[in-house]
Write a protein that holds these residues in place. Structure first.
Motif, PDB file in Angstrom:
ATOM      1  N   HIS A  71       0.813  -1.218   0.000  1.00 25.80           N
ATOM      2  CA  HIS A  71       0.000   0.000   0.000  1.00 25.80           C
ATOM      3  C   HIS A  71       0.849   1.271   0.000  1.00 25.80           C
ATOM      4  O   HIS A  71       0.379   2.334  -0.371  1.00 25.80           O
ATOM      5  CB  HIS A  71      -0.951   0.013   1.190  1.00 25.80           C
ATOM      6  N   PHE A  72       2.071   1.160   0.448  1.00 26.43           N
ATOM      7  CA  PHE A  72       2.991   2.294   0.417  1.00 26.43           C
ATOM      8  C   PHE A  72       4.412   1.758   0.520  1.00 26.43           C
ATOM      9  O   PHE A  72       4.633   0.634   0.960  1.00 26.43           O
ATOM     10  CB  PHE A  72       2.703   3.302   1.547  1.00 26.43           C
ATOM     11  N   GLN A  74       8.934   2.749  -0.556  1.00 27.17           N
ATOM     12  CA  GLN A  74       9.963   3.516  -1.241  1.00 27.17           C
ATOM     13  C   GLN A  74      10.858   2.540  -1.988  1.00 27.17           C
ATOM     14  O   GLN A  74      11.028   1.404  -1.570  1.00 27.17           O
ATOM     15  CB  GLN A  74      10.844   4.318  -0.277  1.00 27.17           C
ATOM     16  N   SER A  87       8.816   7.244  -3.912  1.00 27.37           N
ATOM     17  CA  SER A  87       8.002   6.924  -2.750  1.00 27.37           C
ATOM     18  C   SER A  87       6.557   6.864  -3.245  1.00 27.37           C
ATOM     19  O   SER A  87       6.124   7.744  -3.991  1.00 27.37           O
ATOM     20  CB  SER A  87       8.178   8.007  -1.690  1.00 27.37           C
ATOM     21  N   SER A  89       2.217   5.620  -2.610  1.00 24.67           N
ATOM     22  CA  SER A  89       1.124   5.317  -1.700  1.00 24.67           C
ATOM     23  C   SER A  89      -0.110   4.952  -2.526  1.00 24.67           C
ATOM     24  O   SER A  89      -0.393   5.588  -3.539  1.00 24.67           O
ATOM     25  CB  SER A  89       0.830   6.519  -0.807  1.00 24.67           C
ATOM     26  N   TYR A  90      -0.827   3.958  -2.077  1.00 25.62           N
ATOM     27  CA  TYR A  90      -2.042   3.519  -2.745  1.00 25.62           C
ATOM     28  C   TYR A  90      -3.220   4.301  -2.176  1.00 25.62           C
ATOM     29  O   TYR A  90      -3.404   4.381  -0.961  1.00 25.62           O
ATOM     30  CB  TYR A  90      -2.246   2.015  -2.530  1.00 25.62           C
ATOM     31  N   ILE A  97      -2.440   4.843  -7.595  1.00 20.70           N
ATOM     32  CA  ILE A  97      -1.144   4.826  -6.925  1.00 20.70           C
ATOM     33  C   ILE A  97      -0.517   6.194  -7.171  1.00 20.70           C
ATOM     34  O   ILE A  97      -0.308   6.592  -8.316  1.00 20.70           O
ATOM     35  CB  ILE A  97      -0.235   3.717  -7.484  1.00 20.70           C
ATOM     36  N   CYS A  99       2.664   8.516  -6.780  1.00 18.76           N
ATOM     37  CA  CYS A  99       4.103   8.293  -6.642  1.00 18.76           C
ATOM     38  C   CYS A  99       4.845   9.618  -6.811  1.00 18.76           C
ATOM     39  O   CYS A  99       4.516  10.412  -7.688  1.00 18.76           O
ATOM     40  CB  CYS A  99       4.550   7.291  -7.696  1.00 18.76           C
TER      41      CYS A  99
END
Length: 170
Positions: A71-72, A74, A87, A89-90, A97, A99
């Motif tokens: 889900h997140f 790096q 980096s 995160s969903y 997503i 990014c």
């Protein structure tokens, strides 16, 4: 109680995201749940490529897999000869997503400068400490050196004291 509903066109959101820069080379991009590029600083990639299709580079393939599994997180990837740090995160409600990415050399340039400064400070401390230790040792040994020099002079005299003090000074 009430309900407020606001409609924001997706293209406004994506245009806003495309205009964001992080540092000199950093940028934000958005993918759908399948990895299709929805927003990117390179307009030619939008809705035409999936992230995994950008390059056969293993780092891009690995990061694409992580987009699906986590889900997140790096990571780093190589694209068109440059190494990027990313980096992500969903966003579950939108199934997107988000990014943020930037060139690794830019992101770590200040860290490299800091390492050089720390190394120079450390070197200055070592040299300074060595000079201080040398001064302390010389000050502590000076009376002993003076005594040995006096004894050598006395041993070279021709009287009985000189014969008694004959020491191996070689």
């Amino acid at each position: 109680h009430g309900l407020v509903c606001v409609t924001i066109p997706v293209d406004v959101i994506f245009q806003t995201v495309q205009n964001v820069t992080v540092g000199e080379s950093g940028f934000i991009f958005v993918l759908d749940k399948d990895g299709l590029i929805l927003s990117h600083k390179d307009d030619d990639l939008i809705l035409t490529k999936k992230f995994i299709e950008l390059s056969p580079e293993k780092s891009i393939q690995d990061l694409s897999m992580r987009f699906n599994e986590e889900h997140f997180g790096q990571s780093w990837y190589i694209y068109e000869g440059e190494t990027y740090y990313a980096s992500f995160s969903y966003i579950s409600r939108m199934k997107w997503i988000l990014c943020i990415a930037g060139e690794m050399r830019e992101l770590f340039e200040s860290v490299s400068q800091l390492v050089i400064i720390i190394a120079l400070v450390l070197l200055a401390n070592v040299v300074g400490s060595a000079l201080i230790v040398n001064a302390i040792v010389n000050r502590a040994v000076k009376p002993l050196r003076d005594t040995i020099s006096a004894l050598r002079l006395m041993s070279q005299s021709k009287d009985n004291l000189g014969k008694v003090l004959k020491i191996d000074s070689q």
